[in-house]
Design a protein around this motif. Structure first.
Motif, PDB file in Angstrom:
ATOM      1  N   GLU A 132      -7.420  95.578  20.634  1.00 49.12           N
ATOM      2  CA  GLU A 132      -8.203  96.127  19.522  1.00 49.12           C
ATOM      3  C   GLU A 132      -8.704  97.540  19.811  1.00 49.12           C
ATOM      4  OE1 GLU A 132      -8.510  94.428  16.600  1.00 49.12           O
ATOM      5  OE2 GLU A 132      -7.098  93.067  17.583  1.00 49.12           O
ATOM      6  N   HIS A 133      -8.215  98.165  20.870  1.00 41.95           N
ATOM      7  CA  HIS A 133      -8.643  99.538  21.194  1.00 41.95           C
ATOM      8  C   HIS A 133      -8.360 100.450  20.009  1.00 41.95           C
ATOM      9  CE1 HIS A 133      -8.938 103.420  23.200  1.00 41.95           C
ATOM     10  NE2 HIS A 133      -9.564 102.798  24.196  1.00 41.95           N
ATOM     11  N   LYS A 134      -9.328 101.244  19.613  1.00 40.44           N
ATOM     12  CA  LYS A 134      -9.242 101.943  18.330  1.00 40.44           C
ATOM     13  C   LYS A 134      -8.264 103.110  18.293  1.00 40.44           C
ATOM     14  CE  LYS A 134     -13.674 100.694  16.314  1.00 40.44           C
ATOM     15  NZ  LYS A 134     -14.964 101.162  15.789  1.00 40.44           N
ATOM     16  N   SER A 135      -8.153 103.856  19.377  1.00 36.08           N
ATOM     17  CA  SER A 135      -7.355 105.090  19.294  1.00 36.08           C
ATOM     18  C   SER A 135      -5.988 105.018  19.950  1.00 36.08           C
ATOM     19  CB  SER A 135      -8.134 106.259  19.904  1.00 36.08           C
ATOM     20  OG  SER A 135      -8.363 106.036  21.285  1.00 36.08           O
ATOM     21  N   VAL A 136      -5.718 103.963  20.723  1.00 36.10           N
ATOM     22  CA  VAL A 136      -4.473 103.943  21.476  1.00 36.10           C
ATOM     23  C   VAL A 136      -3.252 103.912  20.556  1.00 36.10           C
ATOM     24  CG1 VAL A 136      -4.400 101.414  21.721  1.00 36.10           C
ATOM     25  CG2 VAL A 136      -3.292 102.868  23.435  1.00 36.10           C
TER      26      VAL A 136
END
Length: 577
Positions: A525-529
């Motif tokens: 759920e990492h936002k920017s990867v």
């Protein structure tokens, strides 16, 4: 001390209401700081009343993460209440803290007034309450919104003590007061772990002031009146361990022994701050002690032992003085014993123990004022003592006003902290973060480098320094910092993401993809990867994969600030195909 208005209960209570209100007026618009961000500013859970049951089932922080600040559902509900009333306007949160700080002062006034012979003396309860609400060291708890955990815990603990005393002194209303004391205790442990000490303090208070030191009288009702508090505490501890697994945030850098030895020195710092509250700071550098035979550890242990011995000896001569000393040390146990906490010393940890200190000060002042006539003129001595007390009050007033100013915003807080404690790596790191957000990369780099120098084992400082090196174009230095951070914390997904970014900037696209994929493995759920992966695949002319990852980015982060830009890129690529 029976001088006109000072013998009027209504006047003393009015002073206890007005003085803290006036001195903290300039703090109401101060900014949010530190753990405020994860506790409620970025915590979506507090914005929906339907989440209240979840506060009692899980430990939730901002952005869907598990909170390492402890299991404190009532604290979360207090933040929710603030949010519903005024959104993220800091004034409402500060008013809440100040209101309960004043209520704690009033509870001290009434509890001390019901203790021993002080019910006949209005001044001693007043001095105890005034010493508490006007002590500069408590300005951290009042100004730092998240530190309301200490304020609320103290409120519930004092309320439970107040109701327990009323229960012991009452006739027909006994059950109501006792039930209220039980309820306040439960509310307290659901607010902060400090209230674990209440059952012990109730036993001590009962033995000292209700049973009068008569063991038979104390033991007669001990099982019936005190055992329920210990049973409830045991039930809570079992529930807490099963739910949260640990009672405090884990810290692998300290053993219980090193933490205990270090805390002996910390207690000396606390005592010094109580008597001389200058150079106040949020963050300090406290080096760990590893041996009892360190000179400072032996000295601190000796002072603590002498204080506890004095408390035992003072029992017959001054029960209130003895009780105040025991209150100070016993209520410090949750934060200053064998359970290692990440932060070694915080001024707001003095808030609950400060009740005992305030009682000690009130009893000492009362004793000095009522010294028997000797070779010195009593009248002049009392005049000098009165002048000294007024000067101390003025000093406290001015110190609080000044400290409120330090808490005004991020720059004022951390620049003052660095000035007072230049060797605090966290203060340096936080000041560097401020300069980073102002795009002042030179000053940010200066403080981040100093933070890493002071503590090269702090992964977050290494990561932050890498970000600044990247922004200044020092890519190789940035890579070294990110790798250092990952060596300290292998699952540090932000450092992995940042390492991928700098690889991409150097044209090392395959290496960048490898790092980004590691991020997804750790935190899907990492936002920017996903955005970063899309950018790299676009650089590699692989528009199909770029589209896949950009769409995933918008799915994971639909309200991203650059969502419109990414949608435009997607539409453009779709039109070109």
């Amino acid at each position: 001390m029976k001088q006109g208005l000072l013998n009027k209960k209504w006047f003393l209570i009015t002073l206890l209401l007005l003085l803290p209100l006036i001195v903290y007026l300039n703090s109401l618009n101060n900014a949010f700081h530190y753990d405020d961000m994860s506790a409620f500013v970025k915590n979506e859970a507090i914005r929906d009343i339907r989440n209240i049951p979840g506060f009692f089932k899980a430990v939730i922080a901002g952005e869907g993460e598990i909170n390492d600040l402890g299991y404190r559902p009532l604290l979360d509900i207090s933040f929710m209440l603030n949010y519903y009333i005024g959104g993220l306007n800091p004034a409402g949160y500060h008013i809440f803290n100040l209101l309960f700080h004043i209520l704690n002062g009033l509870l001290i006034y009434f509890v001390v007034g019901m203790t021993g012979d002080f019910g006949k003396n209005k001044i001693v309860p007043f001095i105890a309450a005034l010493a508490f609400v006007m002590h500069p060291v408590h300005s951290e708890a009042v100004n730092y919104i998240h530190a309301r955990s200490s304020i609320l815990a103290t409120f519930f603990m004092l309320l439970a003590l107040f109701l327990f005393i009323k229960h012991k002194a009452s006739g027909p209303g006994k059950l109501i007061y006792y039930s209220g004391a039980i309820g306040a205790f439960v509310a307290g442990v659901l607010t902060k772990e400090l209230v674990f000490t209440l059952p012990v303090m109730l036993c001590l208070y009962d033995y000292y002031f209700i049973s009068g030191g008569r063991k038979a009288a104390f033991l007669k009702n001990a099982l019936k009146q005190h055992l329920p508090f210990f049973i409830l505490l045991g039930i809570y501890l079992v529930f807490r361990v099963l739910l949260v697994k640990n009672l405090n945030p884990p810290d692998d850098t300290k053993t219980p022994l090193t933490y205990l030895l270090t805390q002996t020195r910390v207690m000396m710092n606390y005592i010094k701050l109580l008597f001389y509250p200058v150079n106040l700071a949020v963050e300090r550098r406290i080096l760990l002690s590893h041996s009892f035979f360190e000179l400072r550890v032996m000295f601190s242990t000796a002072v603590i032992a002498l204080a506890l011995f004095a408390a035992l000896k003072l029992y017959r001569k001054s029960k209130a003085l003895s009780f105040g000393i025991f209150w100070f040390f016993i209520t410090l146990i949750p934060t200053s014993s064998v359970v290692p906490l990440i932060i070694i010393m915080n001024e707001h940890r003095l808030y609950l123990p400060g009740v005992g200190f305030s009682l000690v000060i009130a009893v000492l002042v009362h004793g000095l004022w009522n010294m028997p006539p000797g070779k010195f003129p009593v009248k002049r001595f009392r005049e000098a003592l009165a002048v000294l007390l007024v000067l101390v009050l003025i000093f406290s007033f001015m110190r609080i006003l000044k400290r409120n100013g330090d808490w005004k915003d991020e720059y004022s807080l951390w620049s003052k902290n660095v000035k007072v404690c230049p060797d605090s790596f966290r203060a340096r790191n936080n000041l560097g973060a401020y300069y980073d957000r102002q795009d002042d990369y030179d000053n940010a780099m200066k403080h981040y480098e100093e933070s890493v120098r002071l503590n090269p084992m702090a992964a977050s400082s290494q990561d932050n320094l890498g970000i600044i090196y990247y922004k200044k174009g020092f890519y190789d230095r940035a890579i070294v910092c990110y790798k250092n951070a990952l060596a300290l914390k292998a699952d540090y997904h932000d450092a992995l993401n940042n390492l991928g970014i700098v690889y991409a900037a150097k044209g090392m696209l395959e290496e960048a993809i490898s790092e980004f994929e590691k991020v997804i493995d750790i935190n899907p759920e990492h936002k920017s990867v996903y955005k970063n992966l899309g950018l790299v695949y676009k650089m590699m002319k692989d528009e199909k994969r770029a589209l896949i990852y950009w769409k995933k980015y918008l799915q994971v982060y639909p309200d991203a600030p650059d969502a419109g830009l990414i949608k435009g890129e997607i539409n453009k690529m779709g039109a070109d195909r």
